[in-house]
Design a protein around this motif. Structure first.
Motif, PDB file in Angstrom:
ATOM      1  N   GLN A   2       0.840  -1.186   0.000  1.00  0.00           N
ATOM      2  CA  GLN A   2       0.000   0.000   0.000  1.00  0.00           C
ATOM      3  C   GLN A   2       0.885   1.249   0.000  1.00  0.00           C
ATOM      4  O   GLN A   2       1.978   1.250   0.554  1.00  0.00           O
ATOM      5  N   VAL A   3       0.371   2.313  -0.592  1.00  0.00           N
ATOM      6  CA  VAL A   3       1.140   3.551  -0.708  1.00  0.00           C
ATOM      7  C   VAL A   3       1.528   4.090   0.668  1.00  0.00           C
ATOM      8  O   VAL A   3       2.682   4.464   0.885  1.00  0.00           O
ATOM      9  N   LYS A   4       0.592   4.108   1.595  1.00  0.00           N
ATOM     10  CA  LYS A   4       0.887   4.624   2.936  1.00  0.00           C
ATOM     11  C   LYS A   4       2.023   3.837   3.583  1.00  0.00           C
ATOM     12  O   LYS A   4       2.949   4.426   4.141  1.00  0.00           O
ATOM     13  N   SER A   5       1.964   2.537   3.497  1.00  0.00           N
ATOM     14  CA  SER A   5       3.019   1.696   4.078  1.00  0.00           C
ATOM     15  C   SER A   5       4.362   1.974   3.429  1.00  0.00           C
ATOM     16  O   SER A   5       5.397   2.008   4.110  1.00  0.00           O
ATOM     17  N   PHE A   6       4.369   2.168   2.113  1.00  0.00           N
ATOM     18  CA  PHE A   6       5.607   2.472   1.395  1.00  0.00           C
ATOM     19  C   PHE A   6       6.197   3.789   1.900  1.00  0.00           C
ATOM     20  O   PHE A   6       7.384   3.874   2.224  1.00  0.00           O
ATOM     21  N   ILE A   7       5.364   4.821   1.961  1.00  0.00           N
ATOM     22  CA  ILE A   7       5.825   6.139   2.406  1.00  0.00           C
ATOM     23  C   ILE A   7       6.390   6.051   3.821  1.00  0.00           C
ATOM     24  O   ILE A   7       7.490   6.543   4.104  1.00  0.00           O
ATOM     25  N   ARG A  19       8.422  12.082  14.689  1.00  0.00           N
ATOM     26  CA  ARG A  19       6.985  12.090  14.413  1.00  0.00           C
ATOM     27  C   ARG A  19       6.796  11.956  12.909  1.00  0.00           C
ATOM     28  O   ARG A  19       7.485  12.602  12.125  1.00  0.00           O
ATOM     29  N   LEU A  20       5.831  11.130  12.526  1.00  0.00           N
ATOM     30  CA  LEU A  20       5.506  10.945  11.114  1.00  0.00           C
ATOM     31  C   LEU A  20       4.015  10.700  10.989  1.00  0.00           C
ATOM     32  O   LEU A  20       3.491   9.731  11.535  1.00  0.00           O
ATOM     33  N   ASP A  21       3.338  11.607  10.304  1.00  0.00           N
ATOM     34  CA  ASP A  21       1.912  11.463  10.014  1.00  0.00           C
ATOM     35  C   ASP A  21       1.760  11.398   8.504  1.00  0.00           C
ATOM     36  O   ASP A  21       2.194  12.316   7.793  1.00  0.00           O
ATOM     37  N   VAL A  22       1.149  10.330   8.024  1.00  0.00           N
ATOM     38  CA  VAL A  22       0.927  10.138   6.593  1.00  0.00           C
ATOM     39  C   VAL A  22      -0.575   9.982   6.391  1.00  0.00           C
ATOM     40  O   VAL A  22      -1.161   8.993   6.816  1.00  0.00           O
ATOM     41  N   LEU A  23      -1.185  10.998   5.775  1.00  0.00           N
ATOM     42  CA  LEU A  23      -2.634  11.005   5.605  1.00  0.00           C
ATOM     43  C   LEU A  23      -3.016  10.935   4.130  1.00  0.00           C
ATOM     44  O   LEU A  23      -2.543  11.740   3.323  1.00  0.00           O
ATOM     45  N   ASP A  24      -3.897  10.008   3.812  1.00  0.00           N
ATOM     46  CA  ASP A  24      -4.434   9.881   2.454  1.00  0.00           C
ATOM     47  C   ASP A  24      -5.582  10.879   2.327  1.00  0.00           C
ATOM     48  O   ASP A  24      -6.630  10.718   2.952  1.00  0.00           O
ATOM     49  N   GLU A  25      -5.376  11.912   1.530  1.00  0.00           N
ATOM     50  CA  GLU A  25      -6.394  12.935   1.329  1.00  0.00           C
ATOM     51  C   GLU A  25      -7.057  12.811  -0.043  1.00  0.00           C
ATOM     52  O   GLU A  25      -7.697  13.743  -0.527  1.00  0.00           O
ATOM     53  N   GLY A  34     -10.533   4.820  -3.749  1.00  0.00           N
ATOM     54  CA  GLY A  34      -9.360   3.983  -3.506  1.00  0.00           C
ATOM     55  C   GLY A  34      -8.126   4.381  -4.295  1.00  0.00           C
ATOM     56  O   GLY A  34      -7.165   3.619  -4.364  1.00  0.00           O
ATOM     57  N   ALA A  35      -8.111   5.578  -4.865  1.00  0.00           N
ATOM     58  CA  ALA A  35      -7.015   6.013  -5.741  1.00  0.00           C
ATOM     59  C   ALA A  35      -5.665   6.133  -5.029  1.00  0.00           C
ATOM     60  O   ALA A  35      -4.635   5.906  -5.635  1.00  0.00           O
ATOM     61  N   GLN A  36      -5.642   6.503  -3.773  1.00  0.00           N
ATOM     62  CA  GLN A  36      -4.395   6.708  -3.031  1.00  0.00           C
ATOM     63  C   GLN A  36      -3.430   7.623  -3.794  1.00  0.00           C
ATOM     64  O   GLN A  36      -2.259   7.330  -3.955  1.00  0.00           O
ATOM     65  N   SER A  37      -3.954   8.748  -4.237  1.00  0.00           N
ATOM     66  CA  SER A  37      -3.179   9.632  -5.106  1.00  0.00           C
ATOM     67  C   SER A  37      -2.758  10.955  -4.474  1.00  0.00           C
ATOM     68  O   SER A  37      -1.834  11.597  -4.952  1.00  0.00           O
ATOM     69  N   HIS A  38      -3.425  11.379  -3.408  1.00  0.00           N
ATOM     70  CA  HIS A  38      -3.140  12.664  -2.776  1.00  0.00           C
ATOM     71  C   HIS A  38      -2.778  12.430  -1.311  1.00  0.00           C
ATOM     72  O   HIS A  38      -3.579  11.894  -0.551  1.00  0.00           O
ATOM     73  N   TRP A  39      -1.579  12.878  -0.922  1.00  0.00           N
ATOM     74  CA  TRP A  39      -1.059  12.585   0.414  1.00  0.00           C
ATOM     75  C   TRP A  39      -0.579  13.840   1.127  1.00  0.00           C
ATOM     76  O   TRP A  39      -0.027  14.756   0.503  1.00  0.00           O
ATOM     77  N   LYS A  40      -0.777  13.856   2.425  1.00  0.00           N
ATOM     78  CA  LYS A  40      -0.250  14.916   3.290  1.00  0.00           C
ATOM     79  C   LYS A  40       0.713  14.240   4.262  1.00  0.00           C
ATOM     80  O   LYS A  40       0.320  13.332   5.005  1.00  0.00           O
ATOM     81  N   VAL A  41       1.956  14.672   4.247  1.00  0.00           N
ATOM     82  CA  VAL A  41       2.985  14.087   5.098  1.00  0.00           C
ATOM     83  C   VAL A  41       3.541  15.160   6.026  1.00  0.00           C
ATOM     84  O   VAL A  41       4.034  16.189   5.571  1.00  0.00           O
ATOM     85  N   THR A  42       3.421  14.902   7.313  1.00  0.00           N
ATOM     86  CA  THR A  42       4.044  15.751   8.317  1.00  0.00           C
ATOM     87  C   THR A  42       5.165  14.918   8.926  1.00  0.00           C
ATOM     88  O   THR A  42       4.931  13.825   9.435  1.00  0.00           O
ATOM     89  N   ILE A  43       6.383  15.439   8.822  1.00  0.00           N
ATOM     90  CA  ILE A  43       7.537  14.687   9.309  1.00  0.00           C
ATOM     91  C   ILE A  43       8.432  15.603  10.144  1.00  0.00           C
ATOM     92  O   ILE A  43       8.779  16.706   9.728  1.00  0.00           O
ATOM     93  N   VAL A  44       8.745  15.115  11.331  1.00  0.00           N
ATOM     94  CA  VAL A  44       9.633  15.831  12.259  1.00  0.00           C
ATOM     95  C   VAL A  44      10.882  14.972  12.401  1.00  0.00           C
ATOM     96  O   VAL A  44      10.816  13.849  12.886  1.00  0.00           O
ATOM     97  N   GLU A  66       9.860   6.691  -6.336  1.00  0.00           N
ATOM     98  CA  GLU A  66       9.146   5.543  -6.906  1.00  0.00           C
ATOM     99  C   GLU A  66       7.627   5.746  -6.832  1.00  0.00           C
ATOM    100  O   GLU A  66       6.916   5.502  -7.804  1.00  0.00           O
ATOM    101  N   ALA A  67       7.138   6.213  -5.703  1.00  0.00           N
ATOM    102  CA  ALA A  67       5.701   6.460  -5.548  1.00  0.00           C
ATOM    103  C   ALA A  67       5.259   7.650  -6.392  1.00  0.00           C
ATOM    104  O   ALA A  67       4.160   7.658  -6.944  1.00  0.00           O
ATOM    105  N   LEU A  68       6.128   8.664  -6.501  1.00  0.00           N
ATOM    106  CA  LEU A  68       5.777   9.847  -7.282  1.00  0.00           C
ATOM    107  C   LEU A  68       5.712   9.546  -8.784  1.00  0.00           C
ATOM    108  O   LEU A  68       5.035  10.238  -9.524  1.00  0.00           O
ATOM    109  N   GLU A  69       6.406   8.520  -9.213  1.00  0.00           N
ATOM    110  CA  GLU A  69       6.344   8.103 -10.613  1.00  0.00           C
ATOM    111  C   GLU A  69       5.102   7.259 -10.883  1.00  0.00           C
ATOM    112  O   GLU A  69       4.736   7.049 -12.028  1.00  0.00           O
ATOM    113  N   GLY A  70       4.494   6.756  -9.832  1.00  0.00           N
ATOM    114  CA  GLY A  70       3.351   5.859  -9.988  1.00  0.00           C
ATOM    115  C   GLY A  70       2.070   6.439  -9.453  1.00  0.00           C
ATOM    116  O   GLY A  70       1.558   7.419  -9.986  1.00  0.00           O
ATOM    117  N   PRO A  71       1.603   5.903  -8.356  1.00  0.00           N
ATOM    118  CA  PRO A  71       0.258   6.256  -7.896  1.00  0.00           C
ATOM    119  C   PRO A  71       0.109   7.644  -7.271  1.00  0.00           C
ATOM    120  O   PRO A  71      -0.983   8.185  -7.253  1.00  0.00           O
TER     121      PRO A  71
END
Length: 102
Positions: A2-7, A19-25, A34-44, A66-71
């Motif tokens: 899954q994209v979230k798991s990859f990120i 801290r790492l928050d990965v949100l599928d928006e 189910g597109a998993q195409s728009h993500w918000k990442v907060t990383i500390v 890799e993810a940016l080239e795909g989904p």
């Protein structure tokens, strides 16, 4: 994977965030269910110490290429050091509503 798991896996491995928050928006956009195409990442991460914002974003984009080239169509990045995160009150602004698509 899954994209979230990859990120999460890639960023945890390379940046050791405190801290790492990965949100599928994707649901906020005009995309198929189910597109998993728009993500918000907060990383500390202290790996960002001494780096300008553009350098931080380039580093994350490089790691996630890799993810940016795909989904992944859109990636909203909020990158902080531990000190910056504490100073801002440990929060980020809500994402705006989608203004594109039909």
């Amino acid at each position: 994977m899954q994209v979230k798991s990859f990120i999460e896996s890639v960023l945890n491995e390379h940046l050791q965030p405190v801290r790492l928050d990965v949100l599928d928006e994707s649901y906020m956009h005009n995309v198929p269910s189910g597109a998993q195409s728009h993500w918000k990442v907060t990383i500390v991460s202290d790996a960002f110490t001494g780096l300008r914002l553009i350098q931080r974003h380039r580093r994350v984009n490089e790691l996630l290429s890799e993810a940016l080239e795909g989904p992944v169509h859109a990636l909203s990045l909020h990158t902080f050091t531990s000190e910056e995160w504490e100073k801002r009150g440990e929060s980020v602004a809500a994402s705006p509503e989608c203004r594109g698509g039909e």
